[in-house]
Design an enzyme around this catalytic site. Structure first.
Site, PDB file in Angstrom:
ATOM      1  N   GLU A 254       0.852  -1.187   0.000  1.00 34.61           N
ATOM      2  CA  GLU A 254       0.000   0.000   0.000  1.00 34.61           C
ATOM      3  C   GLU A 254       0.893   1.243   0.000  1.00 34.61           C
ATOM      4  O   GLU A 254       1.924   1.280   0.658  1.00 34.61           O
ATOM      5  CB  GLU A 254      -0.904   0.011   1.254  1.00 34.61           C
ATOM      6  CG  GLU A 254      -1.857   1.206   1.277  1.00 34.61           C
ATOM      7  CD  GLU A 254      -2.842   1.191   2.455  1.00 34.61           C
ATOM      8  OE1 GLU A 254      -2.541   0.597   3.497  1.00 34.61           O
ATOM      9  OE2 GLU A 254      -3.921   1.811   2.307  1.00 34.61           O
TER      10      GLU A 254
ATOM     11  N   LYS B 147     -10.038   1.545  -2.627  1.00 39.54           N
ATOM     12  CA  LYS B 147     -10.313   1.171  -1.234  1.00 39.54           C
ATOM     13  C   LYS B 147     -11.752   1.501  -0.873  1.00 39.54           C
ATOM     14  O   LYS B 147     -12.210   2.640  -1.018  1.00 39.54           O
ATOM     15  CB  LYS B 147      -9.353   1.928  -0.316  1.00 39.54           C
ATOM     16  CG  LYS B 147      -9.384   1.477   1.128  1.00 39.54           C
ATOM     17  CD  LYS B 147      -8.307   2.242   1.904  1.00 39.54           C
ATOM     18  CE  LYS B 147      -8.050   1.643   3.266  1.00 39.54           C
ATOM     19  NZ  LYS B 147      -6.909   2.326   3.922  1.00 39.54           N
TER      20      LYS B 147
ATOM     21  N   CYS C 188      -5.962  -2.820   2.778  1.00 41.58           N
ATOM     22  CA  CYS C 188      -5.749  -2.547   4.193  1.00 41.58           C
ATOM     23  C   CYS C 188      -7.009  -2.737   5.042  1.00 41.58           C
ATOM     24  O   CYS C 188      -7.423  -3.854   5.307  1.00 41.58           O
ATOM     25  CB  CYS C 188      -5.169  -1.141   4.340  1.00 41.58           C
ATOM     26  SG  CYS C 188      -4.391  -0.876   5.956  1.00 41.58           S
TER      27      CYS C 188
END
Ligand code: NAG
Ligand code: NAG
Length: 277
Positions: free
Chosen positions: A43, A113, A154
């Site tokens: 990331e 995301k 994440c």
């Protein structure tokens, strides 16, 4: 079905964008030398992690400099590149985005995301990704070498429904570029990966940046690969390094046959469903 050799590159990231991009390219080359056919980057590998940095580092996909570099490196090394994440710009809107490039250098998937990390703990820390970023609205899968890979970023890994939906769509590998911190890393990083792998009976890979003490955000590191049995197959420490490991998709079938939770789930009573068209 071709076999999969997966490389997970835990790169040390800092604030010089060009150098960091060329570092990523050199890892792609290194992965190829070790005969990997899919590599994943961490990331925020081309920018420091922090909402104040995102606007400055953001690029248009697929025409920005990072996209071009990843596309060229994928093509030159004939390898799939799961391009970690970069801040993406679309007009005035920013996203935290993972690009996926095939061995011809073509963009075959893009995940934004979906769950933004916003916390505000009184007298402690405030961190709001939503100050500068917008959330993605779609699940993202792609097919490669006999596998179907689902992408999360994440914080996305904490939402088990998302992993379940990927399993329902036929995924046998989930990949999460991610950067946990020094509190949640030791407690949850490995646990969450083993949980998603165990619940959904698939391979899970999480790829973190290496730990940099000088950085504003200190990442836990510990890039990890977990099997469909929930077993940790490989794990790094905090330093810059790379996992290169063969993945056997037969193990996915084996686990699903021996522990048939997906046929025995009481979908007549409850279910996990995708609501948006
Ligand atoms: C990491 O994030 C957690 C969860 O939001 C927070 O409680 C903690 O204070 C953070 N730790 C560090 C070292 O920033
Ligand atoms: C991974 C990488 O190349 N990181 C570099 C990013 O840029 C800074 C600043 O020039 C370097 O110190 C890092 O080594």
């Amino acid at each position: 079905m071709s076999s999969i050799r997966l490389a997970l590159a835990q790169i040390l990231v800092s604030s010089n964008k060009e150098e960091n991009i060329s570092k990523a390219v050199s890892f792609i080359h290194k992965a190829k030398q070790q005969e990997a056919n899919i590599i994943t980057l961490p990331e925020c590998f081309n920018s420091p992690y922090g909402t104040n940095h995102f606007p400055k580092y953001a690029e248009v996909i697929p025409t920005g400099e990072t996209s071009m570099a990843l596309s060229n490196a994928a093509k030159k090394n004939e390898i799939y590149v799961i391009g970690g994440t970069i801040p993406e710009r679309e007009g005035d809107i920013l996203f935290n985005t993972c690009t996926v490039w095939n061995p011809e250098g073509k963009l075959i998937a893009k995940h934004r995301k979906m769950h933004l990390f916003d916390i505000d703990i009184k007298n402690k820390i405030t961190f709001r990704e939503s100050e500068t970023l917008s959330p993605g609205e779609t699940l993202t899968t792609f097919d490669a070498l006999g596998s179907k890979i689902g992408i999360g970023i994440c914080y996305d890994i904490r939402f088990e429904e998302m992993a379940r939906l990927y399993r329902n769509r036929g995924c046998n590998i989930l990949v999460y570029p991610a950067a946990f911190n020094m509190t949640t890393g030791p407690l949850h990083w490995s646990l969450l990966q083993r949980s998603r792998a165990n619940d959904n009976q698939l391979y899970v890979a999480c790829v973190s940046p290496a730990r940099s003490q000088g950085a504003g955000y200190i990442a836990w590191g510990h890039t990890q690969l977990t099997s469909p049995w929930g077993e940790v197959l490989a794990e790094l420490n905090a330093d810059e390094d790379m996992i290169v490991k063969d993945i056997d998709l037969k193990v996915v079938d084996e686990v699903r046959e021996q522990i048939p939770i997906f046929n025995q789930r009481r979908k007549d009573l409850y279910d996990t469903v995708w609501k948006k068209n």
